[in-house]
Structure formats: structure tokens, C-alpha cells
Design a protein around this motif. Structure first.
Motif, PDB file in Angstrom:
ATOM      1  N   MET A 733       0.802  -1.146  -0.020  1.00 26.09           N
ATOM      2  CA  MET A 733      -0.166  -0.161  -0.006  1.00 26.09           C
ATOM      3  C   MET A 733       0.916   1.196   0.001  1.00 26.09           C
ATOM      4  N   ALA A 734       1.814   1.206   0.623  1.00 28.86           N
ATOM      5  CA  ALA A 734       2.884   2.448   0.709  1.00 28.86           C
ATOM      6  C   ALA A 734       3.460   2.822  -0.822  1.00 28.86           C
ATOM      7  N   VAL A 735       3.621   1.706  -1.475  1.00 30.15           N
ATOM      8  CA  VAL A 735       4.315   1.878  -2.715  1.00 30.15           C
ATOM      9  C   VAL A 735       2.872   2.255  -3.563  1.00 30.15           C
ATOM     10  N   VAL A 736       1.865   1.666  -3.697  1.00 32.04           N
ATOM     11  CA  VAL A 736       0.771   2.028  -4.511  1.00 32.04           C
ATOM     12  C   VAL A 736      -0.109   3.202  -4.173  1.00 32.04           C
ATOM     13  N   LEU A 737      -0.058   3.762  -3.123  1.00 29.88           N
ATOM     14  CA  LEU A 737      -0.970   4.835  -2.520  1.00 29.88           C
ATOM     15  C   LEU A 737      -0.320   6.098  -3.446  1.00 29.88           C
ATOM     16  N   PRO A 738       0.770   6.353  -3.134  1.00 27.99           N
ATOM     17  CA  PRO A 738       1.489   7.698  -3.693  1.00 27.99           C
ATOM     18  C   PRO A 738       1.487   7.661  -5.081  1.00 27.99           C
ATOM     19  N   ALA A 739       1.747   6.394  -5.740  1.00 23.12           N
ATOM     20  CA  ALA A 739       1.627   6.511  -7.190  1.00 23.12           C
ATOM     21  C   ALA A 739       0.230   6.618  -7.604  1.00 23.12           C
ATOM     22  N   GLU A 740      -0.757   6.363  -7.193  1.00 18.85           N
ATOM     23  CA  GLU A 740      -2.112   6.409  -7.463  1.00 18.85           C
ATOM     24  C   GLU A 740      -2.430   7.849  -7.379  1.00 18.85           C
ATOM     25  N   LEU A 741      -2.199   8.584  -6.123  1.00 18.03           N
ATOM     26  CA  LEU A 741      -2.268   9.940  -6.076  1.00 18.03           C
ATOM     27  C   LEU A 741      -1.582  10.845  -6.989  1.00 18.03           C
ATOM     28  N   LEU A 742      -0.464  10.397  -7.304  1.00 20.40           N
ATOM     29  CA  LEU A 742       0.316  11.465  -8.081  1.00 20.40           C
ATOM     30  C   LEU A 742      -0.427  11.306  -9.471  1.00 20.40           C
TER      31      LEU A 742
END
Length: 859
Positions: A733-742
Motif C-alpha cells: 500500500m505504501a508503494v501503490v498509494l502515492p503512485a495512484e495519488l500522483l
């Protein structure tokens, strides 16, 4: 008395006549005053305080038989003008909906007209100067007859500084200035009136100064995305080439990077980027820099040079040596086939067109000779390859400007078709050459040929079909070449085939005892591919968005955090654990955890009994019996090791099976959000001219990208950072969440990609997206923990003590907090949106759909 009465009667009659005579001018003057118009200009903020609103309101009276009233009834719009606006800075201005109200008591009575229009100026925070020029006489010249000739013009701007006031002022206050204006029908010429307003402004919304991203921003974003893709590709190459040449491939990898930088920043803009033109009937073609259209030079780099390099590299992996002479000859001679196609098409290269290939060829031969005679053993082996690569670098510039590929004509000829087919074979050969290593056996020539024909058809079939349709049916608007424009079909086909090859490779190497030297870096590549799939089709149009580029770079760097370097060797022990060995590991950890908790309880309970009736020898004996079993490390380390071996394995299940199970589970958990995106959101970079149903393909890829996240979690579970399923899911989740928000932030906050940027919409979207990612990840970790307990014939309550508050609140609390945060964000956003609505009487701005990424809103 009679004379007196007669004189009194005459005096009364005369007095009455005098009163009637005096009343007529009074009534006429009141009517003139009533029919005089008033123009009120008010400068204020909009509801969101991100735009300056200049509202113009006109109030006047029209005669029942006037031409102006007839025009109003026929057209539905009333006159309200006579002023012009301009700002000291370039802004994005838009007009609101005009409002008109007419009141007339009877068909023969005058009509009272109230009309107004609002101008919305998006500005940059800082010092702003607004110029208002008033020329009512010129406006009335072009207006219908019957409009008032006398006007009162009032400019009201609270908290603005009034300077440069021109014209005789009727009245003035700190925030208002008023003039009396007459029409040009007067004997005296009209006097020009104007005012200059200045103020230091601070907006609370994203400012909307620029209408399009700059060229440097596009190139930088594209370079950042390419850097992210190159990071994972470099690690994959490092693991494939082996330790013997790891020191040399870094140097070789820098050569394309330097060439790419020179291409991006050192050459003129038309070489890489063609500004699109908008034809007009009365004006010549106007270059509109808001559109970004890659030229054929960049297209040939992506569809020819890079696949050729990949084909050479796959040959090096298979044979251990440089490409053969036949491979180099085929790669270097193919672009020369454009020359006879050009000449047959009626275009002959000029002197510059002949000089560039000659100079490039001489330089390539020189470099090859220098490496062959002075580069040592490695230089002699790779001299021909380096010379051919340099030859292709220069030849691509020559071929990209040839009329066959870059004429801008949508009509295809036979020669153009042959040229396109000649320049699209490298991706086909490269991907088909990977079938052998992926499948683990030598592929028959017939199978390779059939696979190559199928892939070649996918790449070029739609373009050829559109050319045939254009020739037969006369359709226009489809792209003429796969090398230019926004067309993402070739890259989409290559990315889809690449992901399919990776999955086949992993499933084939997914045995319990087969480590696979490239298993670890392929997981990072798949994670980046999942982020690209989240964008839709990975075209050049999406990779120039700064949020998308940062998302790709973060996914590449975050993949190192999720799958640590060298974790494949450590996780090989966990992969070899079979189902029979999993139960003892789980029992050992449960027993160890029980001893650890019991020892803590005994320590707290023994404080009182030790001082009263418990001998010290009994305490020592029981304390030693409650010790955590093991020899190495302290008790906490032994407990952590037991927990890791119990919850860090896949319980004897093959990684391929676990990957498919994780993909299915993740897709089901994300089904509500994925379905909403599929039905109600548009594809990124999609517009009405996107061909080949790429918009629908983009939405389907975005719908299924959650399955790639779940596959990475299930297949690489033993390699992921963390000792428990919850910890591993949290790292994912720590890797996926920032990518999706960006990816989301530019589409809601940057004016280059949305017409109505808003921090409120950004916060709501990010909150909802965060909740939609947190819930599936945490539930995925909990389900995985439950499966591991079931595989060891244990109850879930034995693994996770639900009586302890922390054991319940850590996973489930995270899910509930995430869901509550998303819900509260949506409610707060909706409430704030209602509170910030303008008053009912204020004119509302025109509603416009968000601009597509890469397209600027019309000025």
C-alpha cells in the motif's frame, strides 16, 4: 361684485393654465431622467476566491415602440456594453451567462430593462492591475435605435486602489467613481473615460495563468518517466547479464541516456515535437502550442532503435556474444529502404539529405575502427555493434524527416505503406526472440513465424485498415503513421505483450525449488507495468503529464522498498517450505508467543508472591522453563524469527498459484471502485479523435490493473518486505498509494489538464482514492493471514488474539479509519461545495467539462 367675481374667475383660469403649462416640462424632465441609463461595474471575488469577477449591470427604460425593445424581444438579449477590460498579466478569461429581466405593465407603457454579464479573470497571486476603458458613444453607434442617450457609469471596486482616472467625474469615494456620459449625438465630442485599479491579490485556489504545459516541462516529465522505466529495466539487465559484465553494462547504459538528453535539449524543437496547426478559412494556419505531437524522429526511436537494441541484447543473453553480422546488416540497412520509396513517391533528397547519412556513416566507421584496434578484447568484440548503433542514431534523424514518414498527409500510398512495414519489424522480431527463454525451450521456426505475423498484424493492421478505408470510403481524421501524433496503439500492444511474456515466464518458473535468476527484478517491472496500466494505455500523451511521470518514477523506486535487492536468495528458504513443514512452523510460533506472553504475566504476578512465600529457587526454575526456545540471539530475536518463518511462507503453495489467487482476490476487493471508474470516468488523454477504440481499451486496462497488484503480492509474497501478511500488505500500500495519488493530482489541480482546478476537488478525490486503496490492501493481508492459519489446522484466533485491543485495532482499525476518512472527506467536500455557492441572484459561470490531459482550454 360681478366684476370682482369675473376677475377672480379669469385669474383662476389663468392660474390653472399656468399650472398645466408648468407641469408639462416637469413631467417631460422626469421622463428623461427615468429613461437615462445606468451602467454599474463591480469588481469582486467569485465564491471560491480563485478568480476576479467583473460584473457589468445595465438598467434603463425603453419606449414601447422603440427598435431596441423589438430587437430585445426578437433576439432575447439586451444591450449592456460600452466598456472594455484588460489586465497587466496574461490571464485565462471566460464569460458567464448573461441575465436579462424586462418589466412592462402594458403594451403601451415603457419597458424597464435590467441586464448584466460577468467576466471571470483567472489571475496569479501578487500585484495585479486592472484597466477599465469606457466608450459608451461608440457602443451606442452600433446598437439599435431607442437606447438612452444619457448614462451614469459607476465603477465599484472595494479594497482596490483607484489611479489614472480620466474624464470629468460626477462623484468619487474610496471604492467608487461615477461619471455622466452622453452619446455622440451631442454637439460636443465624447470625452474618453477610464480608470486603473491595482491590488495585491492572494487566491485560495490553484491559479490558472498558464494555458498549456511548457516544452521544457513536457520533456522533463517524459525524461522522468523514462528514468523510472529505465531504473527497473537496468536492474533486470544487471541480473540477466551476470556478475562478469555488471561493471560494463552501466557504462553502456549511459550511452543511450546521453544521446536521449542531447536529442531532448540540444536539437531544435521541430526535430522532436511538431506544433499542431489549426486551419482556418479566413486566416492562415495558426500554430497552437497547446498540443504536443511527437515527430517521426521520436517515433522511430521508440519503434525502431530501442527494439533493435533489445533484439541485440536478447541475442547476447542466448549466445553470450555480440550480435552477428547478419543481424547488424539487417538492422542498419533497413532504414535505407526509405530512399527508393521516397524517389518512387516523387521526392528526391536535397544536398543536406545526402550529407547527413554520409557524415554519420563516416563517423560510425571511424568509431568502429578505433574500438577494433585500440579498445582491447572487449572493444574488438563490440566494435561493429557500437558503429551500427551510431549509424542508426544519425540515420533515424534523416529518415524521420523524409516525406514518406513525415509529410502530414493522411492519404497513404503504396510506397508509404512499404516504408511503414519496413520500419516496424524490430518490435516483432524482438518479442518473438523472447519466446524461447520465456517458454524454456527452443521454439520452432514455424511457430516463431506465425507469432511474428500475428504481432505484426496487431501493430500495423489498424493503420493499414484505416488507409484502405480512406481510399475506398474517403474517411478522414485517422492517423497516417504509427510514428507520429498521439497514437498509443503500438506502445499499448508492446506493453500488453511484454506483460503477458512476464506472466508466462513467472508461471513457468513458479516451482517451489526453481529460484529463477530474474524472478526478483521482474517483480519490480510488473509493479511499474501495473502503474502504467492504471493510467490506461501508456501513450506518449500520458507520459508528458508531470504527475504520471512522478508516479512511474516512484513505482520504480518504491519497488526496491517493496522487494529488497537480494531478497530472492533469502526467500528461497521460504519457497522450499512445503505444506507439511508449515504446520510445525506455525505451532512453534504460537507456542513461542504463548511462552512470551506467559513469561510477561508471570513476571508481573511474581512481584508480590516473591517477597512473601515464593522461594528464589522456584522463581529461577519457572523463569528458565518459560524461556523462549532457541539458541541464537535474545528472546525477542528468537520470537521474531519464529514469527517470520511461520507467516513468511506460502504454506507450500506454488508461487504461480498464489499469484493467481492474489490477483483474483485483489480484483474482487477493488471491484466497486474499479467498476465506478469503468462506467463513469473517461480515459486519461482520450478525446474525440482517439482512434482504434483506444479509449475503451484504456478503461479496460485500468479496470484490470488491480489484478497485477494482487499478482505481485501473491507471487512474490516470500520476497516482500515485512514479517507478517499485514506488514507486507502495508508495504504494498505504501508503494501503490502515492503512485495512484500522483496520477490524480494534476487532473484536478493543474490548469493545463483541467478547466476548473480546485483544491476541494483534489482533497475529495485523494481521500476517496486513499480509502479505496487502503481497504483492499488491509483486507488482502487479513485474508492471507487467515489462509496461513487454516493451512496449519489452526484457528485464526490462535494466530491473532482478538482479545487484545492492539491485535484488533491495527488491521481492522486501519480499514475502518480509511473508510471513515473517505466518507467524511466526501461529505465535507459536498457541504463545502454547497456553502460556497454564489448567491441566487448572481450570474453563474458557464459549466464546462474538464479539459483532456495534453489539451489546453481555449482562451
Amino acid at each position: 361684485m360681478a366684476w370682482t367675481r369675473a376677475l377672480g374667475g379669469c385669474a383662476g383660469v389663468l392660474l390653472s393654465l399656468l399650472c398645466l403649462t408648468g407641469a408639462a416640462p416637469a413631467d417631460g424632465g422626469g421622463e428623461n431622467r427615468e429613461r437615462a441609463g445606468k451602467l454599474a461595474i463591480e469588481v469582486a471575488w467569485n465564491a471560491s476566491r480563485d478568480e476576479v469577477v467583473i460584473r457589468g449591470r445595465c438598467t434603463y427604460t425603453l419606449a414601447p415602440d422603440s427598435e431596441a425593445l423589438a430587437a430585445l424581444r426578437e433576439e432575447g438579449t439586451a444591450f449592456c456594453g460600452g466598456y472594455s477590460l484588460s489586465l497587466s498579466e496574461l490571464t485565462d478569461a471566460r464569460l458567464g451567462n448573461p441575465t436579462t429581466r424586462v418589466r412592462q405593465e402594458s403594451p403601451r407603457s415603457p419597458a424597464r430593462v435590467e441586464t448584466g454579464i460577468a467576466t471571470y479573470e483567472s489571475i496569479v497571486p501578487g500585484s495585479v492591475t486592472l484597466f477599465i476603458d469606457i466608450d459608451m458613444a461608440r457602443a451606442l453607434e452600433h446598437g439599435p435605435a431607442g437606447l438612452p442617450g444619457d448614462w451614469t457609469v459607476e465603477v465599484k471596486a472595494p479594497r482596490w486602489s483607484f489611479t489614472g482616472i480620466r474624464g470629468p467625474v460626477e462623484s468619487q469615494s474610496p471604492d467608487t467613481v461615477t461619471w455622466k456620459v452622453t452619446s455622440a449625438s451631442q454637439v460636443e465630442p465624447a470625452v474618453t473615460r477610464s480608470v486603473r485599479l491595482s491590488r495585491e491579490l492572494e487566491t485560495t485556489e490553484p491559479f490558472t495563468l498558464r494555458w498549456w504545459p511548457l516544452r521544457l516541462e513536457r520533456i522533463t516529465a517524459f525524461g522522468v518517466a523514462a528514468c523510472g522505466i529505465g531504473v527497473v529495466a537496468a536492474l533486470l539487465v544487471a541480473r540477466l547479464v551476470g556478475p562478469a559484465v555488471r561493471g560494463r553494462w552501466w557504462t553502456a547504459a549511459m550511452v543511450p541516456a546521453v544521446i536521449a538528453c542531447l536529442l531532448a535539449f540540444g536539437v531544435p524543437e521541430p526535430v522532436l515535437f511538431h506544433p499542431a496547426t489549426i486551419p482556418s478559412d479566413d486566416t492562415p494556419d495558426i500554430a497552437f502550442v497547446g498540443d504536443w505531437e511527437p515527430s517521426a524522429v521520436l517515433g522511430l526511436w521508440l519503434w525502431y532503435v530501442l527494439p533493435v537494441a533489445g533484439w541485440w541484447f536478447s541475442h547476447r543473453l542466448a549466445t553470450g556474444g555480440p550480435p552477428s553480422g547478419r543481424m547488424l546488416a539487417a538492422s542498419g540497412a533497413t532504414p535505407l529502404l526509405l530512399l527508393p520509396a521516397m524517389m518512387a513517391n516523387g521526392a528526391t533528397p536535397n544536398l543536406t539529405g545526402w550529407i547527413l547519412p554520409a557524415v554519420t556513416g563516416a563517423l560510425a566507421i571511424t568509431v568502429a575502427l578505433v574500438l577494433r584496434h585500440g579498445g582491447g578484447r572487449v572493444g574488438r568484440r563490440w566494435a561493429a555493434t557500437a558503429g551500427t548503433l551510431l549509424w542508426l542514431t544519425g540515420l533515424v534523424h534523416w529518415a524521420g524527416h523524409s516525406p514518406v514518414l513525415d509529410d502530414g498527409d493522411v492519404t497513404w500510398t503504396v510506397h508509404e505503406t512499404a516504408a511503414v512495414l519496413a520500419c516496424t519489424w524490430p518490435p516483432v522480431v524482438w518479442l518473438t526472440s523472447l519466446l524461447g527463454p520465456v517458454l524454456g525451450h527452443t521454439v520452432r521456426p514455424l511457430d516463431r513465424a506465425l507469432s511474428g505475423i500475428f504481432l505484426w498484424t496487431l501493430l500495423t493492421g489498424p493503420f493499414l485498415a484505416s488507409a484502405v478505408a480512406e481510399r475506398i470510403f474517403g474517411d478522414q481524421g485517422l492517423p497516417a503513421s504509427p510514428f507520429t501524433g498521439y497514437v498509443g496503439l503500438p506502445l499499448c500492444v508492446m506493453a500488453f505483450c511484454g506483460v503477458a511474456l512476464q506472466l508466462v515466464y513467472l508461471l513457468r518458473r513458479g516451482g517451489l525449488r526453481d529460484r529463477g535468476r530474474a524472478i526478483e527484478p521482474v517483480g519490480r517491472v510488473l509493479l511499474v507495468c501495473a502503474v502504467l496500466m492504471a493510467l490506461g494505455y501508456p501513450s506518449l500523451r500520458t507520459l508528458i503529464i508531470w504527475g504520471v511521470a512522478l508516479a512511474v518514477l516512484w513505482a520504480a523506486l518504491g519497488s526496491w522498498l517493496l522487494i529488497p535487492v537480494g531478497s530472492g536468495v533469502t526467500a528461497a528458504k521460504f519457497r522450499r517450505v512445503e505444506r507439511r513443514a508449515h504446520a510445525p512452523f506455525m505451532n512453534r510460533w504460537v507456542r513461542t508467543q504463548l511462552l512470551w506472553d506467559t513469561r510477561a504475566d508471570f513476571q508481573r504476578a511474581a512481584r508480590s508472591t516473591l517477597a512473601e512465600d515464593m522461594p528464589v529457587t522456584d522463581f529461577d526454575d519457572r523463569w528458565r522453563k518459560l524461556d523462549v526456545p532457541g539458541r541464537c540471539g535474545d528472546p525477542a530475536t528468537r520470537l521474531a524469527r519464529a514469527k517470520r518463518f511461520a507467516l513468511g511462507t506460502s504454506a507450500g503453495a506454488p508461487p504461480g498459484k498464489e499469484g493467481l489467487r492474489g490477483a483474483l482476490l485483489m480484483q474482487l476487493l477493488a471491484l466497486p471502485w474499479a467498476t465506478y471508474q469503468l462506467l463513469f470516468t473517461e480515459a486519461v488523454g482520450h478525446d474525440g479523435s482517439t482512434p482504434f477504440a483506444l479509449g475503451q481499451i484504456s478503461k479496460l486496462l485500468r479496470f484490470a490493473h488491480w489484478a497485477l497488484y494482487g499478482f505481485v503480492f501473491g507471487y512474490f509474497y516470500a520476497l516482500l518486505r515485512g514479517s507478517t501478511p499485514i506488514a507486507k500488505a502495508a508495504m504494498l500500500m505504501a508503494v501503490v498509494l502515492p503512485a495512484e495519488l500522483l496520477v490524480v493530482i494534476p487532473l484536478t489541480a493543474d490548469v493545463a489538464y483541467t478547466v476548473n482546478p480546485s483544491w476541494n476537488d483534489t482533497a475529495v478525490t485523494c481521500g476517496v482514492l486513499a480509502g479505496q486503496i487502503l481497504v483492499p490492501c488491509m483486507v488482502l493481508g487479513l485474508v492471507w493471514e487467515w489462509r496461513l492459519a487454516q493451512a496449519a489446522a489452526l484457528k485464526w484466533s490462535q494466530v491473532r488474539n482478538f482479545r487484545r485491543l492492539s491485535s484488533v485495532t491495527v488491521p481492522l482499525g486501519t480499514v475502518l479509519v480509511a473508510a471513515a476518512t473517505a466518507f467524511a472527506t466526501v461529505v465535507a467536500g459536498a457541504w463545502a461545495q454547497q456553502e460556497l455557492q454564489p448567491p441566487p441572484g448572481a450570474p453563474s459561470p458557464t459549466q464546462s467539462a474538464p479539459a483532456q490531459p495534453g489539451l489546453a482550454p481555449a482562451p
